[in-house]
Design an enzyme around this catalytic site. Structure first.
Site, short mmCIF file in Angstrom:
data_model
loop_
_atom_site.label_atom_id
_atom_site.label_comp_id
_atom_site.label_asym_id
_atom_site.label_seq_id
_atom_site.Cartn_x
_atom_site.Cartn_y
_atom_site.Cartn_z
N GLY A 1 0.77 -1.23 0.00
CA GLY A 1 0.00 0.00 0.00
C GLY A 1 0.80 1.29 0.00
O GLY A 1 0.34 2.32 0.49
N SER A 2 2.02 1.29 -0.55
CA SER A 2 2.81 2.54 -0.55
C SER A 2 2.17 3.61 -1.42
O SER A 2 2.24 4.81 -1.10
CB SER A 2 4.25 2.27 -0.99
OG SER A 2 4.32 1.94 -2.36
N HIS B 1 0.01 0.98 -13.26
CA HIS B 1 0.72 -0.23 -13.68
C HIS B 1 2.20 0.12 -13.78
O HIS B 1 2.54 1.20 -14.29
CB HIS B 1 0.16 -0.73 -15.03
CG HIS B 1 0.84 -1.96 -15.54
ND1 HIS B 1 0.56 -3.21 -15.04
CD2 HIS B 1 1.81 -2.12 -16.48
CE1 HIS B 1 1.34 -4.09 -15.67
NE2 HIS B 1 2.08 -3.46 -16.54
N GLU C 1 6.03 6.26 -9.40
CA GLU C 1 4.59 5.98 -9.22
C GLU C 1 4.00 6.89 -8.16
O GLU C 1 2.91 7.46 -8.35
CB GLU C 1 4.40 4.52 -8.79
CG GLU C 1 4.67 3.48 -9.84
CD GLU C 1 4.34 2.10 -9.35
OE1 GLU C 1 3.35 1.94 -8.61
OE2 GLU C 1 5.07 1.16 -9.71
N ASP D 1 -5.35 -3.90 -18.06
CA ASP D 1 -4.36 -2.97 -18.63
C ASP D 1 -4.66 -2.50 -20.04
O ASP D 1 -3.75 -2.03 -20.74
CB ASP D 1 -2.96 -3.62 -18.61
CG ASP D 1 -2.58 -4.05 -17.21
OD1 ASP D 1 -1.86 -5.04 -17.07
OD2 ASP D 1 -3.04 -3.39 -16.26
N1 LIG Z 1 -11.07 -4.88 -15.12
C1 LIG Z 1 -9.80 -4.60 -14.72
N2 LIG Z 1 -9.37 -5.03 -13.51
C2 LIG Z 1 -8.09 -4.74 -13.11
C3 LIG Z 1 -7.20 -4.05 -13.95
C4 LIG Z 1 -7.69 -3.61 -15.23
O1 LIG Z 1 -6.96 -2.95 -16.01
N3 LIG Z 1 -8.98 -3.90 -15.57
N4 LIG Z 1 -5.89 -3.81 -13.56
C5 LIG Z 1 -5.41 -4.70 -12.51
C6 LIG Z 1 -4.04 -4.36 -12.03
N5 LIG Z 1 -3.08 -5.09 -12.88
C7 LIG Z 1 -2.21 -4.37 -13.64
O2 LIG Z 1 -2.10 -3.15 -13.55
C8 LIG Z 1 -3.07 -6.50 -12.91
C9 LIG Z 1 -3.32 -7.19 -11.73
C10 LIG Z 1 -3.31 -8.59 -11.74
C11 LIG Z 1 -3.03 -9.28 -12.92
C12 LIG Z 1 -3.06 -10.78 -12.91
O3 LIG Z 1 -2.61 -11.41 -13.85
N6 LIG Z 1 -3.61 -11.35 -11.81
C13 LIG Z 1 -3.61 -12.80 -11.64
C14 LIG Z 1 -3.96 -13.16 -10.20
C15 LIG Z 1 -2.88 -12.63 -9.26
C16 LIG Z 1 -3.16 -13.01 -7.82
O4 LIG Z 1 -4.34 -13.29 -7.49
O5 LIG Z 1 -2.20 -12.97 -7.02
C17 LIG Z 1 -4.67 -13.43 -12.54
O6 LIG Z 1 -5.71 -12.79 -12.82
O7 LIG Z 1 -4.44 -14.59 -12.89
C18 LIG Z 1 -2.75 -8.60 -14.07
C19 LIG Z 1 -2.75 -7.20 -14.08
C20 LIG Z 1 -6.39 -4.75 -11.35
N7 LIG Z 1 -7.69 -5.13 -11.88
N1 LIG Z 2 -0.32 -4.90 -12.52
C1 LIG Z 2 -0.56 -4.31 -11.23
C2 LIG Z 2 0.75 -4.04 -10.54
O1 LIG Z 2 1.74 -4.73 -10.74
N2 LIG Z 2 0.73 -3.00 -9.70
C3 LIG Z 2 1.91 -2.62 -8.99
O2 LIG Z 2 1.90 -3.17 -7.67
C4 LIG Z 2 2.71 -2.32 -6.84
C5 LIG Z 2 1.93 -2.02 -5.59
O3 LIG Z 2 2.78 -1.38 -4.69
P1 LIG Z 2 2.14 -0.69 -3.35
O4 LIG Z 2 1.21 -1.73 -2.75
O5 LIG Z 2 3.35 -0.39 -2.52
O6 LIG Z 2 1.41 0.54 -3.81
C6 LIG Z 2 3.01 -1.06 -7.65
O7 LIG Z 2 4.32 -1.10 -8.20
C7 LIG Z 2 1.98 -1.11 -8.77
O8 LIG Z 2 2.41 -0.47 -9.96
#
Ligand SMILES: Nc1nc2c(c(=O)[nH]1)N[C@@H](CN(C=O)c1ccc(C(=O)N[C@@H](CCC(=O)O)C(=O)O)cc1)CN2
Ligand SMILES: NCC(=O)N[C@@H]1O[C@H](COP(=O)([O-])[O-])[C@@H](O)[C@H]1O
Length: 304
Positions: A101-102, A198, A268, A239
């Site tokens: 959560g940074s 992201h 970020e 994404d």
């Molecule tokens: N509808 C959307 N939901 C989310 C988005 C988005 O763009 N549209 N962004 C994600 C955040 N993210 C990238 O920025 C991201 C997060 C997770 C994954 C992923 O592959 N997750 C795995 C499960 C991981 C786990 O449970 O530990 C999966 O789905 O198999 C990819 C990109 C947040 N939600």
């Molecule tokens: N695709 C999603 C993803 O990788 N998100 C990334 O998770 C980290 C969360 O850090 P935080 O919990 O310290 O904010 C951040 O680097 C963010 O960009």
């Protein structure tokens, strides 16, 4: 569950008072009528919060310590809801996290210091014990567990979550390291109002499977000379939503994934605060081809 049950109360009493201290002058505004009573939390397993002194302290000087270790920062509320000079409505924010959560912390600190004209009124997580959720509880911010899974049977359903966010009068949803797919029901409920950060220059190194250190490992393995954070609007796929802002950082030849992660994360924190400042000041505009732009604060005819 009707959303009015959300509005029954969060803190027992309300008084408007200002606290002047010799060290750092603060103005303290007690919460308006509470959002919900502790009994609400008992009847909804997916909400947790610690009833704490109902004050929100707005540091009036810039050298407040980081929100991670400042005991003076006790956040549960919001100050005046409108700027009398601009007529701007103070925005209510929901932040979604899965880890430390940074980014959440950076946004909270900027809200307390006054650069963000908005308040984080609720935190949502799929990991009830993660660092971001613990920190929110310490600061008196309600935490909602979402989604309901086999591991987290207490989690809220999409319908419950939308009702809860409506109950908190949330204006914008900010994903900050949240690792689950946001359902179409929430996206429909908050059109052009859900942002995600992201840790790569999308569209490169994004999509299912690209999160956390996996992203930085892929960037380094590719030989890319640059990386950096992207903030985009959220659509129904990972994404692929409209890009709103990016920052570029160099990738050094001998970078480890951890080196790159730290460099990107630093950017970020800066970028997300700048973007949230802009959304809270209604400085987002949409080009005719659908590309979102950020108007500069100094000159609305120029874009960031
Ligand atoms: N509808 C959307 N939901 C989310 C988005 C988005 O763009 N549209 N962004 C994600 C955040 N993210 C990238 O920025 C991201 C997060 C997770 C994954 C992923 O592959 N997750 C795995 C499960 C991981 C786990 O449970 O530990 C999966 O789905 O198999 C990819 C990109 C947040 N939600
Ligand atoms: N695709 C999603 C993803 O990788 N998100 C990334 O998770 C980290 C969360 O850090 P935080 O919990 O310290 O904010 C951040 O680097 C963010 O960009």
């Amino acid at each position: 569950m009707g959303s009015n049950s959300m509005l029954s109360g969060f803190c027992s009493n309300t008084r408007i008072s200002s606290i002047q201290s010799t060290k750092t002058p603060f103005s303290a505004t007690l919460l308006p009528p509470p959002l919900f009573t502790p009994s609400f939390a008992q009847s909804h397993k997916w909400v947790s919060f610690k009833v704490s002194p109902c004050i929100s302290l707005r540091a009036s000087n810039r050298n407040t310590r980081s929100c991670r270790n400042s005991a003076a920062v006790q956040v549960v509320g919001m100050s005046s809801s409108e700027d009398s000079r601009t007529g701007l409505k103070r925005k209510k924010l929901a932040v979604f996290v899965s880890g430390g959560g940074s980014n959440f912390c950076s946004i909270l600190e900027a809200s307390l210091q006054g650069s963000i004209f908005g308040d984080i009124v609720v935190l949502v997580t799929n990991k009830r014990g993660c660092g971001g959720a613990e920190f929110a509880r310490e600061k008196g911010i309600p935490v909602i567990l979402f989604p309901k899974t086999k591991d987290e049977a207490d989690g809220a359903s999409p319908t419950d979550l939308v009702a809860a966010l409506r109950g908190f009068e949330v204006d914008f949803v900010l994903l900050a390291g949240y690792l689950k797919l946001i359902p179409a029901e929430l996206i429909r409920a908050y059109p052009k109002s859900i942002l995600n950060i992201h840790p790569s220059l999308l569209p490169a190194f994004g999509g299912k499977g690209y999160y956390g250190m996996k992203v930085h490992k892929a960037v380094i393995a590719s030989g890319a000379r640059f990386s950096g954070p992207t903030i985009h609007f959220v659509d129904e796929h990972y994404d692929t939503g409209r890009i709103l802002a990016q920052r570029v950082v160099p990738v050094s030849p001998n970078d480890t994934p951890e080196d790159l992660a730290a460099r990107v994360l630093q950017e970020e924190h800066r970028l997300y605060v700048e973007v949230v400042e802009a959304i809270c000041e209604d400085r987002i505009t949409w080009r005719q081809d659908g590309v979102p732009l950020i108007r500069r604060k100094e000159n609305p005819n120029e874009f960031r």
